[in-house]
Design a protein around this motif. Structure first.
Motif, mmCIF file in Angstrom:
data_model
loop_
_atom_site.group_PDB
_atom_site.id
_atom_site.type_symbol
_atom_site.label_atom_id
_atom_site.label_comp_id
_atom_site.label_asym_id
_atom_site.label_seq_id
_atom_site.Cartn_x
_atom_site.Cartn_y
_atom_site.Cartn_z
ATOM 1 N N LEU A 130 11.160 11.824 0.164
ATOM 2 C CA LEU A 130 11.946 12.909 0.638
ATOM 3 C C LEU A 130 12.093 14.071 -0.084
ATOM 4 N N SER A 131 12.288 13.777 -1.598
ATOM 5 C CA SER A 131 12.649 14.763 -2.357
ATOM 6 C C SER A 131 11.350 15.713 -2.552
ATOM 7 N N ARG A 132 10.241 15.155 -2.681
ATOM 8 C CA ARG A 132 9.130 15.629 -2.935
ATOM 9 C C ARG A 132 8.678 16.728 -1.480
ATOM 10 N N LEU A 133 8.775 16.006 -0.677
ATOM 11 C CA LEU A 133 8.746 16.669 0.714
ATOM 12 C C LEU A 133 9.613 17.879 0.939
ATOM 13 N N TYR A 134 10.893 17.819 0.683
ATOM 14 C CA TYR A 134 11.696 18.764 0.796
ATOM 15 C C TYR A 134 11.353 19.965 -0.174
ATOM 16 N N ASN A 135 10.884 19.516 -1.159
ATOM 17 C CA ASN A 135 10.561 20.702 -2.508
ATOM 18 C C ASN A 135 9.299 21.406 -1.770
ATOM 19 N N ALA A 136 8.414 20.869 -1.067
ATOM 20 C CA ALA A 136 7.248 21.435 -0.707
ATOM 21 C C ALA A 136 7.641 22.107 0.603
ATOM 22 N N THR A 137 8.315 21.851 1.469
ATOM 23 C CA THR A 137 8.558 22.303 2.738
ATOM 24 C C THR A 137 9.903 23.005 3.042
ATOM 25 N N GLY A 138 10.876 22.965 2.392
ATOM 26 C CA GLY A 138 12.270 23.614 2.387
ATOM 27 C C GLY A 138 12.922 22.954 3.651
ATOM 28 N N ILE A 139 12.322 22.093 4.360
ATOM 29 C CA ILE A 139 13.002 21.460 5.378
ATOM 30 C C ILE A 139 14.166 20.945 5.109
ATOM 31 N N GLU A 140 15.316 21.291 5.739
ATOM 32 C CA GLU A 140 16.706 20.689 5.391
ATOM 33 C C GLU A 140 16.878 19.121 5.571
ATOM 34 N N LYS A 141 16.402 18.687 6.785
ATOM 35 C CA LYS A 141 16.730 17.041 7.204
ATOM 36 C C LYS A 141 15.975 16.270 6.198
ATOM 37 N N TYR A 142 14.960 16.750 5.426
ATOM 38 C CA TYR A 142 14.517 15.869 4.268
ATOM 39 C C TYR A 142 15.427 15.811 3.183
ATOM 40 N N SER A 147 0.924 -1.304 0.151
ATOM 41 C CA SER A 147 -0.102 -0.001 -0.069
ATOM 42 C C SER A 147 0.833 1.181 0.040
ATOM 43 N N TRP A 148 1.995 1.141 0.656
ATOM 44 C CA TRP A 148 2.858 2.577 0.683
ATOM 45 C C TRP A 148 3.440 2.496 -0.420
ATOM 46 N N VAL A 149 4.240 1.521 -1.146
ATOM 47 C CA VAL A 149 5.015 1.826 -2.452
ATOM 48 C C VAL A 149 3.920 2.095 -3.590
ATOM 49 N N LYS A 150 2.656 1.578 -3.453
ATOM 50 C CA LYS A 150 1.749 2.159 -4.879
ATOM 51 C C LYS A 150 1.257 3.579 -4.131
ATOM 52 N N MET A 151 1.209 3.811 -3.013
ATOM 53 C CA MET A 151 0.579 4.991 -2.613
ATOM 54 C C MET A 151 1.343 6.269 -2.833
ATOM 55 N N ALA A 152 2.649 6.054 -2.446
ATOM 56 C CA ALA A 152 3.359 7.299 -2.452
ATOM 57 C C ALA A 152 3.661 8.006 -3.768
ATOM 58 N N PRO A 153 3.898 7.085 -5.088
ATOM 59 C CA PRO A 153 4.067 7.891 -6.230
ATOM 60 C C PRO A 153 2.776 8.522 -6.695
ATOM 61 N N LYS A 154 1.517 8.386 -6.002
ATOM 62 C CA LYS A 154 0.653 8.693 -6.831
ATOM 63 C C LYS A 154 -0.003 10.085 -5.823
ATOM 64 N N LEU A 155 0.751 10.390 -4.678
ATOM 65 C CA LEU A 155 0.118 11.548 -3.933
ATOM 66 C C LEU A 155 0.483 12.704 -4.609
ATOM 67 N N ASN A 156 -0.403 13.510 -4.711
ATOM 68 C CA ASN A 156 -0.508 15.102 -5.383
ATOM 69 C C ASN A 156 0.488 15.866 -4.522
ATOM 70 N N ASP A 157 0.771 16.940 -5.400
ATOM 71 C CA ASP A 157 1.849 18.083 -4.612
ATOM 72 C C ASP A 157 1.429 18.660 -3.330
ATOM 73 N N ASP A 158 -0.110 19.057 -3.476
ATOM 74 C CA ASP A 158 -0.638 19.668 -2.242
ATOM 75 C C ASP A 158 -0.392 18.825 -1.131
ATOM 76 N N PHE A 159 -0.569 17.352 -1.280
ATOM 77 C CA PHE A 159 -0.405 16.738 0.211
ATOM 78 C C PHE A 159 1.098 16.833 0.570
#
Length: 369
Positions: free
Chosen positions: A112-124, A35-47
């Motif tokens: 993590l790459s998508r999360l960093y792009n959305a948040t700018g949080i360095e640890k990701y 469920s994780w590996v199928k879900m992760a690529p489908k999450l939209n940018d807003d998420f």
């Protein structure tokens, strides 16, 4: 007109927020890892702008091993209690767990790459780069990747095409090298290393392609990391020509922008093999066996019935004979000769050759232009 546009925007925002609120409930419960590996690529940018995305991102960091890689078969979004968190932390230094199998590590790097792009949080960003560097370190000098690294023994050290493990890595690194989203934040030195790793991986693909009587065919699901010969993995995964793993290898090669004569020859050889070994006039029939279990068998298609061609998962190296194998490791040449558990717990037939043929026609036209 302006009121209508504003109303549409408001409805869209409301839908997005509702989706995010539902996500906070849905993603926290434990589910199968797939469920994780199928879900992760489908999450939209807003998420990735939501608190839930950050909570999951922190779980991704929690599961990252000291090596930089991730273990497989983990439903990472699950909300953990303190005891479970301590168990995960206690296994961070277990060198036997980091892997590229079942899309582990590549899935987490992308998230993590998508999360960093959305948040700018360095640890990701730091964790994603650590994961990418793990992939660089795990690559053999001959260009192949093992299923697990740095796991020292067993079939896990073989060059692994099985379940697209190596191809998944190469596609991610190629996107990095080409400065594609979501990896545009990465520095130039990472992109250069990614391109070098992809180039080495292509060399490995070319060198491991099996020949029959001097003719190029396809690949085994795994190859010995020293000799490059087809190699055994689990008891029912014997050295063979793989009608399952080879399709995405060929697709990867056909997506390369400027193929060398060696790459072109590799593609032509593989496509000819897929044509040669396709199985026509056969289909699955599902039934309930005498023990009340759901089962299936392969039967001839009816006269006039349209049945797509199939390919076996494994073919003999010598004469392209489809074979099947139970946990006893003995080759059998009819699916009915293996037990119910392996027959239904493994994918013995596929239609992956169809996408090879479709892409090949497009590739040939492009090559001529």
């Amino acid at each position: 007109m302006r009121k209508i546009v504003l109303a549409c925007i408001a409805a869209l925002l409301s839908s997005t927020l509702t989706h995010a609120q539902k996500s906070e409930v849905t993603y926290k419960s434990k589910q199968p890892y797939k469920s994780w590996v199928k879900m992760a690529p489908k999450l939209n940018d807003d998420f990735f702008k939501t608190k839930e995305a950050i909570r999951i991102g922190d779980n991704v960091l929690l599961y990252q091993q000291t090596t930089g890689g991730w273990p497989k078969n983990i439903y990472i979004p699950a909300e953990l209690d303190e005891k479970e968190r301590e168990e995960v932390l206690s296994e961070k230094d277990d060198v036997n767990q980091s892997t590229i199998d079942n899309t582990a590590t590549t899935t987490e790097i992308t998230y993590l790459s998508r999360l960093y792009n959305a948040t700018g949080i360095e640890k990701y960003k730091k964790a994603a780069i650590k994961g990418i560097r793990y992939l660089f370190e795990a690559q053999y000098d001959n260009g192949g990747w093992p299923q697990f690294y740095p796991r020292p023994t067993g079939y896990y050290t073989h060059i692994t095409y099985n379940d697209d493990a190596m191809i998944n890595v190469m596609e991610l690194l190629q996107d990095i090298a080409n400065d594609k989203a979501p990896y545009t934040y990465l520095p130039e030195d990472i992109r250069k290393q990614a391109q070098a790793a992809v180039d080495k991986g292509i060399e490995c693909i070319l060198h491991t392609q099996v020949k029959q009587n001097g003719k190029l065919t396809v690949w085994c699901a795994q190859h010995d990391e020293h000799t490059l010969a087809p190699a055994k993995a689990r008891a029912y995964e014997l050295p063979s020509l793989s009608g399952a793993e080879s399709d995405n290898i060929v697709l990867f090669l056909m997506n390369l922008p400027h193929p060398s004569p060696e790459i072109i020859a590799s593609i032509e050889g593989a496509v000819n093999w897929f044509k040669q070994v396709q199985i026509n006039g056969l289909k699955r029939e599902y039934f309930t066996n005498d023990e009340g279990q759901k089962d299936y068998r392969m039967i001839p298609c009816q006269e006039g019935e349209a049945c797509d061609p199939l390919w076996a998962r494994f073919y003999t190296l010598e004469d392209n004979r489809p074979f099947f194998c139970d946990r006893d490791g003995i080759k059998r040449y009819d699916l009915s000769e293996i037990g119910h558990e392996r027959r239904n717990g493994y994918s013995w037939y596929n239609n992956g050759g169809l996408k090879v043929f479709k892409k090949y026609e497009q590739w040939k036209k492009k090559l001529k232009n």
